[in-house]
Design an enzyme around this catalytic site. Sequence first.
Site, PDB file in Angstrom:
ATOM      1  N   HIS A 197      12.262 -21.765   6.109  1.00 13.99           N
ATOM      2  CA  HIS A 197      13.608 -21.286   5.783  1.00 13.99           C
ATOM      3  C   HIS A 197      14.697 -22.163   6.407  1.00 13.99           C
ATOM      4  O   HIS A 197      15.844 -22.116   5.977  1.00 13.99           O
ATOM      5  CB  HIS A 197      13.787 -19.808   6.149  1.00 13.99           C
ATOM      6  CG  HIS A 197      14.004 -19.537   7.601  1.00 13.99           C
ATOM      7  ND1 HIS A 197      12.994 -19.539   8.527  1.00 13.99           N
ATOM      8  CD2 HIS A 197      15.141 -19.260   8.295  1.00 13.99           C
ATOM      9  CE1 HIS A 197      13.496 -19.263   9.713  1.00 13.99           C
ATOM     10  NE2 HIS A 197      14.794 -19.094   9.618  1.00 13.99           N
TER      11      HIS A 197
ATOM     12  N   HIS B 102      10.020 -25.852  11.809  1.00 19.03           N
ATOM     13  CA  HIS B 102      11.479 -26.003  11.805  1.00 19.03           C
ATOM     14  C   HIS B 102      11.931 -27.266  12.559  1.00 19.03           C
ATOM     15  O   HIS B 102      12.742 -28.041  12.063  1.00 19.03           O
ATOM     16  CB  HIS B 102      12.158 -24.788  12.453  1.00 19.03           C
ATOM     17  CG  HIS B 102      11.745 -23.471  11.869  1.00 19.03           C
ATOM     18  ND1 HIS B 102      11.439 -23.303  10.540  1.00 19.03           N
ATOM     19  CD2 HIS B 102      11.599 -22.236  12.433  1.00 19.03           C
ATOM     20  CE1 HIS B 102      11.131 -22.022  10.318  1.00 19.03           C
ATOM     21  NE2 HIS B 102      11.208 -21.369  11.449  1.00 19.03           N
TER      22      HIS B 102
ATOM     23  N   LYS C  17      18.994 -23.628   5.107  1.00 18.46           N
ATOM     24  CA  LYS C  17      20.258 -23.467   5.837  1.00 18.46           C
ATOM     25  C   LYS C  17      21.239 -24.540   5.377  1.00 18.46           C
ATOM     26  O   LYS C  17      20.884 -25.713   5.296  1.00 18.46           O
ATOM     27  CB  LYS C  17      20.026 -23.583   7.351  1.00 18.46           C
ATOM     28  CG  LYS C  17      19.241 -22.399   7.925  1.00 18.46           C
ATOM     29  CD  LYS C  17      19.085 -22.531   9.425  1.00 18.46           C
ATOM     30  CE  LYS C  17      18.122 -21.502   9.980  1.00 18.46           C
ATOM     31  NZ  LYS C  17      18.696 -20.187  10.244  1.00 18.46           N
TER      32      LYS C  17
ATOM     33  N   LYS D 211       5.681 -18.959   5.779  1.00 19.78           N
ATOM     34  CA  LYS D 211       5.070 -19.469   6.980  1.00 19.78           C
ATOM     35  C   LYS D 211       4.517 -18.304   7.775  1.00 19.78           C
ATOM     36  O   LYS D 211       5.012 -17.201   7.582  1.00 19.78           O
ATOM     37  CB  LYS D 211       6.065 -20.294   7.788  1.00 19.78           C
ATOM     38  CG  LYS D 211       7.029 -19.467   8.637  1.00 19.78           C
ATOM     39  CD  LYS D 211       7.906 -20.343   9.466  1.00 19.78           C
ATOM     40  CE  LYS D 211       7.399 -20.542  10.861  1.00 19.78           C
ATOM     41  NZ  LYS D 211       7.777 -19.507  11.820  1.00 19.78           N
TER      42      LYS D 211
ATOM     43  N   ASP E  65       5.128 -21.715  16.110  1.00 21.91           N
ATOM     44  CA  ASP E  65       6.152 -20.889  15.475  1.00 21.91           C
ATOM     45  C   ASP E  65       7.384 -21.704  15.081  1.00 21.91           C
ATOM     46  O   ASP E  65       7.970 -21.473  14.032  1.00 21.91           O
ATOM     47  CB  ASP E  65       6.548 -19.757  16.449  1.00 21.91           C
ATOM     48  CG  ASP E  65       7.424 -18.706  15.794  1.00 21.91           C
ATOM     49  OD1 ASP E  65       7.185 -18.390  14.613  1.00 21.91           O
ATOM     50  OD2 ASP E  65       8.350 -18.200  16.455  1.00 21.91           O
TER      51      ASP E  65
ATOM     52  N   GLU F  27      16.749 -20.115  21.223  1.00 22.12           N
ATOM     53  CA  GLU F  27      17.024 -18.723  20.837  1.00 22.12           C
ATOM     54  C   GLU F  27      17.265 -17.915  22.098  1.00 22.12           C
ATOM     55  O   GLU F  27      16.620 -18.166  23.127  1.00 22.12           O
ATOM     56  CB  GLU F  27      15.834 -18.139  20.090  1.00 22.12           C
ATOM     57  CG  GLU F  27      15.546 -18.828  18.782  1.00 22.12           C
ATOM     58  CD  GLU F  27      14.410 -18.134  18.039  1.00 22.12           C
ATOM     59  OE1 GLU F  27      14.699 -17.213  17.270  1.00 22.12           O
ATOM     60  OE2 GLU F  27      13.252 -18.506  18.254  1.00 22.12           O
TER      61      GLU F  27
ATOM     62  N   ARG G 155       0.844  -1.204   0.000  1.00 25.74           N
ATOM     63  CA  ARG G 155       0.000   0.000   0.000  1.00 25.74           C
ATOM     64  C   ARG G 155       0.875   1.248   0.000  1.00 25.74           C
ATOM     65  O   ARG G 155       2.018   1.199   0.412  1.00 25.74           O
ATOM     66  CB  ARG G 155      -0.872  -0.005   1.248  1.00 25.74           C
ATOM     67  CG  ARG G 155      -1.979  -1.017   1.140  1.00 25.74           C
ATOM     68  CD  ARG G 155      -2.990  -0.858   2.248  1.00 25.74           C
ATOM     69  NE  ARG G 155      -3.911  -1.990   2.191  1.00 25.74           N
ATOM     70  CZ  ARG G 155      -3.668  -3.164   2.770  1.00 25.74           C
ATOM     71  NH1 ARG G 155      -2.563  -3.348   3.446  1.00 25.74           N
ATOM     72  NH2 ARG G 155      -4.538  -4.152   2.652  1.00 25.74           N
TER      73      ARG G 155
ATOM     74  N   LYS H 293      12.347 -19.359  23.393  1.00 25.12           N
ATOM     75  CA  LYS H 293      12.924 -18.017  23.287  1.00 25.12           C
ATOM     76  C   LYS H 293      13.504 -17.627  24.636  1.00 25.12           C
ATOM     77  O   LYS H 293      13.107 -18.164  25.674  1.00 25.12           O
ATOM     78  CB  LYS H 293      11.834 -17.021  22.891  1.00 25.12           C
ATOM     79  CG  LYS H 293      11.292 -17.291  21.497  1.00 25.12           C
ATOM     80  CD  LYS H 293      11.067 -16.018  20.727  1.00 25.12           C
ATOM     81  CE  LYS H 293      10.517 -16.273  19.350  1.00 25.12           C
ATOM     82  NZ  LYS H 293      11.544 -16.217  18.311  1.00 25.12           N
TER      83      LYS H 293
HETATM   84  C1  BG6 Z   1      10.994 -17.872  12.424  1.00 23.54           C
HETATM   85  C2  BG6 Z   1      10.200 -17.607  13.664  1.00 23.54           C
HETATM   86  O1  BG6 Z   1      10.342 -18.803  11.607  1.00 23.54           O
HETATM   87  O2  BG6 Z   1      12.262 -18.404  12.787  1.00 23.54           O
HETATM   88  C3  BG6 Z   1      10.945 -16.677  14.611  1.00 23.54           C
HETATM   89  O3  BG6 Z   1       8.950 -17.026  13.319  1.00 23.54           O
HETATM   90  C4  BG6 Z   1      12.324 -17.221  14.892  1.00 23.54           C
HETATM   91  O4  BG6 Z   1      10.230 -16.526  15.827  1.00 23.54           O
HETATM   92  C5  BG6 Z   1      13.037 -17.543  13.587  1.00 23.54           C
HETATM   93  O5  BG6 Z   1      13.037 -16.254  15.636  1.00 23.54           O
HETATM   94  C6  BG6 Z   1      14.351 -18.241  13.862  1.00 23.54           C
HETATM   95  O6  BG6 Z   1      15.067 -18.332  12.666  1.00 23.54           O
HETATM   96  P1  BG6 Z   1      16.649 -18.415  12.666  1.00 23.54           P
HETATM   97  O7  BG6 Z   1      17.000 -18.582  11.235  1.00 23.54           O
HETATM   98  O8  BG6 Z   1      17.145 -17.137  13.276  1.00 23.54           O
HETATM   99  O9  BG6 Z   1      16.994 -19.602  13.521  1.00 23.54           O
END
Ligand code: BG6
Length: 510
Positions: free
Chosen positions: A200, A262, A204, A170, A257, A238, A58, A362
Amino acid sequence: MSNPLREGLEAGRVVPPCTVVIFGAGGDLTRRKLMPALYNLAVSRALPGGFAVVGISRGEKSDDAFREEMHEAVGTFSRKKPIDPGIWTDFAPGLFFQAGAFGEAETYAKLKERLDTIESSRGTKGNRLFYLAVPPSEVRGIVEGLRGAGLVEKHTSISELPFTRIIAEKPFGHDRASAAALNGLLGEVFGERQVFRIDHYLGKETVQNLLVFRFANSLFEPLWNREHVDHVQITVAEDIGVEGRGRFYEQTGALRDIVQNHALQLLCLTAMEPPISLHADAVRDEKVKVLRSLRPLGPRTIRSSVVRGQYTGGFVRGDEVRAYRQEPDVAGESSTETFVAMRVFVDSWRWGGVPFYVRAGKRLNRRATEVAIHFKRVPHAIFPVPDGGISPNVLTMRIQPDEQIALRFTTKEPGQNTVLRDVAMDFRYGSTFGSNTPEAYERLLLDAMRGDATLFTRADEAEQQWAFVEPILAAWQENPTPPPMYDAGSWGPEASHELLAADGRRWRKP
Ligand code: BG6
């Protein structure tokens, strides 16, 4: 005609000319990941000769203003810095901007006109890759808008040209039904071979290396089963908090999440059978088999095998950080989990009885993603060893940071007496290959352009992932008591340690 068995990871590196259309060009993902990834592909000369990007969001702005914004984003977030002015001068004229609301037909009519012009000036041959960098609520409007404007032709084969493909970010749905509905919608408009669902983690380098390590070496695969493996630990830790994404996280939580996507992908790559080839479907078939062999969790098992937690205030790497409930846009009484740990079984011939312990959270002690294979102890100790016996061998695949593969084994300390000590054989990516490994998005964008879906989630795979976590979500919803708390900077709630202690095991310290 191309041999289908030569698609997938073993396919050639040819990238056809194309235009990448980014819905959500004003968002964080575009600034932090997509544009830096495309720029880095330009630096590595991996982009095709005919290439363009159209950003849509937008708010009116000129192409030049968009280029300026993207220049700043790339300067801040690119892994290769500073920006190479020569590369930028070639790259920037291929960036275009179009203002538009995703729910309005006019946006797509204008886009179509714009694409026709850009395609002839940039030589992109009509190949189009639509990237949905938008919240799930916008997906339907975009897919219907594309269909309404005749911007999509349904293909059944990956080799049909010009191609139209779509990348879905995602979260892919928020439960099985919504993921199935999304698959249904995409399936009405696109063939499955045209749909690329991103996780993603699969982009990696070290995650891809799980396949290479397992199937290009003869040493470990014979040991990769219930005869030799005592248990497996998968950690996605994390140290960051929710980073200003409180509103999103309140709806999501750690299970949706990280674990649903992942962590389950890491589990699949660790547990899967060797695929018959590197064809996208051969690899994904094996992953789906793992997901289908996950032992379903009933309400009783969930109580005894799944732990959740939420961080309170504390110290992470010496800095004081606030509690989850004090993060912006988070409810003062929130019961959203920021940590999950669970015991999972893969009910298959190979893995019968071997627990897979998975944890994700986290604001943990440090950032560390790894898969650790804990082998069985030796059956009989002939050496004098302290209580607890000889430590078992552990093979650790560290996904990030400090990417490495390490094997712990027992050795004799030099000296007159037989004293045993654990040591590690350590392979570090950084020392062998240098530290500037490509970002996941570089690999994934390139794969989508060349039509290789191996590192993307298939429709049935996404639904199967939801099928596994859904009973947990349901159990928590039925019992919405606040999760146990853990101090920021710790390794999660006490219950997570108790989960393993109940089995006579403990979490590895990454
Ligand atoms: C994302 C999550 O898919 O992956 C985030 O939504 C998370 O919450 C992130 O921090 C972690 O990705 P990476 O590549 O930093 O391990």
